[in-house]
Design a protein around this motif. Structure first.
Motif, PDB file in Angstrom:
ATOM      1  N   TRP A  44      38.873  46.871  34.717  1.00  0.00           N
ATOM      2  CA  TRP A  44      39.007  46.264  33.463  1.00  0.00           C
ATOM      3  C   TRP A  44      38.247  46.994  32.423  1.00  0.00           C
ATOM      4  O   TRP A  44      38.602  46.855  31.269  1.00  0.00           O
ATOM      5  CB  TRP A  44      38.562  45.052  33.525  1.00  0.00           C
ATOM      6  N   ALA A  72      46.446  39.288  36.365  1.00  0.00           N
ATOM      7  CA  ALA A  72      45.652  40.308  35.772  1.00  0.00           C
ATOM      8  C   ALA A  72      45.147  39.990  34.306  1.00  0.00           C
ATOM      9  O   ALA A  72      43.938  40.421  34.076  1.00  0.00           O
ATOM     10  CB  ALA A  72      46.429  41.785  35.478  1.00  0.00           C
ATOM     11  N   LEU A  77      47.071  45.349  39.762  1.00  0.00           N
ATOM     12  CA  LEU A  77      46.330  44.287  39.944  1.00  0.00           C
ATOM     13  C   LEU A  77      45.132  44.371  41.096  1.00  0.00           C
ATOM     14  O   LEU A  77      44.143  43.802  40.733  1.00  0.00           O
ATOM     15  CB  LEU A  77      47.240  43.032  40.205  1.00  0.00           C
ATOM     16  N   ARG A 112      52.094  38.856  38.702  1.00  0.00           N
ATOM     17  CA  ARG A 112      50.765  39.795  38.827  1.00  0.00           C
ATOM     18  C   ARG A 112      50.256  40.002  37.581  1.00  0.00           C
ATOM     19  O   ARG A 112      48.848  40.193  37.337  1.00  0.00           O
ATOM     20  CB  ARG A 112      51.055  41.086  39.518  1.00  0.00           C
ATOM     21  N   VAL A 148      50.975  46.772  36.013  1.00  0.00           N
ATOM     22  CA  VAL A 148      49.778  46.280  37.076  1.00  0.00           C
ATOM     23  C   VAL A 148      50.283  46.210  38.479  1.00  0.00           C
ATOM     24  O   VAL A 148      49.843  45.771  39.441  1.00  0.00           O
ATOM     25  CB  VAL A 148      49.299  44.939  36.835  1.00  0.00           C
ATOM     26  N   MET A 199      42.149  45.741  39.366  1.00  0.00           N
ATOM     27  CA  MET A 199      41.879  45.130  37.964  1.00  0.00           C
ATOM     28  C   MET A 199      40.257  44.692  37.903  1.00  0.00           C
ATOM     29  O   MET A 199      39.827  44.977  36.764  1.00  0.00           O
ATOM     30  CB  MET A 199      42.638  44.202  37.417  1.00  0.00           C
ATOM     31  N   ASP A 200      40.019  44.019  38.903  1.00  0.00           N
ATOM     32  CA  ASP A 200      38.543  43.278  38.931  1.00  0.00           C
ATOM     33  C   ASP A 200      37.560  44.312  38.683  1.00  0.00           C
ATOM     34  O   ASP A 200      36.286  44.078  38.346  1.00  0.00           O
ATOM     35  CB  ASP A 200      38.323  42.609  39.890  1.00  0.00           C
ATOM     36  N   LEU A 228      50.446  43.558  29.507  1.00  0.00           N
ATOM     37  CA  LEU A 228      50.348  43.467  30.540  1.00  0.00           C
ATOM     38  C   LEU A 228      51.888  43.404  31.313  1.00  0.00           C
ATOM     39  O   LEU A 228      52.714  42.510  30.930  1.00  0.00           O
ATOM     40  CB  LEU A 228      49.670  42.660  31.407  1.00  0.00           C
TER      41      LEU A 228
END
Length: 207
Positions: free
Chosen positions: A62, A84, A55, A80, A36, A58-59, A73
């Motif tokens: 995902w 995540a 990171l 981080r 990440v 990631m939102d 991860l």
């Protein structure tokens, strides 16, 4: 004073209900290793077979991990990766914080069980990483063995990779089980006691 614990959810293997150690997860055929860190950091070197989902995205990215059963991860120091993991858990995706890229690389090559012993009288230690910026120490405790009261001068992260330990800090006792993590505060005395017959935890801290 209470200190928060981040509890990593145990991922069940398809063929068994027994929780795997972190090393077993990392070396399993169904593992999805996710770095990440930033793309530039990833390009400098990562764990074998790892994909890069920073990171920062990631939102929104995902969904790449939907349906994966064994996600590990990692990043530079573990912070981080922990953030995540929280994002994934918000979408009902289980993941484990493997801490640093060096730690994951090491576990891909070395079984910590061959480096440690489980004494009931004293801890057994092994330096996983002792670099310029990060130090990682694996510590094994037999049943009832005690890592005596001490402090850390920099923030540190503890992750249990095998067994169960009692973490004592400021008159508070916390039970940490396999794959649980704990952020150890600076300059506060604490000690760790082995609960199971074989217990291993790894402490990661900067220098």
């Amino acid at each position: 004073m209470k200190h928060s614990i981040t509890m990593s959810a145990l991922i069940l293997c398809v063929v068994t209900t027994k929780a795997q150690t972190l090393a077993e997860r990392i070396n399993a055929n169904n593992v999805t290793l996710v770095d990440v860190r930033t793309p530039d950091e990833y390009a400098e070197g990562t764990a074998q077979g790892a994909i890069n989902i920073p990171l920062q995205v990631m939102d929104t990215q995902w969904t790449q991990l939907k349906g994966k059963e064994n996600i590990v991860l990692f990043c530079r120091r573990g912070a981080r990766a922990e953030k995540a993991k929280a994002i994934l858990e918000a979408h009902n995706i289980n993941a484990v914080n493997g801490l640093t890229v060096q730690h994951v690389q090491h576990l891909q090559k070395t079984n910590l069980l061959s480096k440690l012993t489980f004494s009931t009288e004293k801890p057994s230690t092994y330096f996983v990483k002792d670099g310029q910026d990060v130090r990682q120490i694996a510590i094994a405790l037999g049943e009832g063995a005690v890592l005596k009261k001490h402090t850390t001068d920099v923030p540190a992260t503890l992750i249990v990779t095998k067994g169960e330990v009692r973490f004592l800090i400021e008159e508070e006792e916390i039970i940490l089980k396999e794959l649980d993590t704990y952020q150890i505060p600076v300059d506060i005395p604490h000690e760790v006691i082995g609960v199971g017959i074989e217990n291993i935890f790894i402490v990661t801290k900067g220098k």
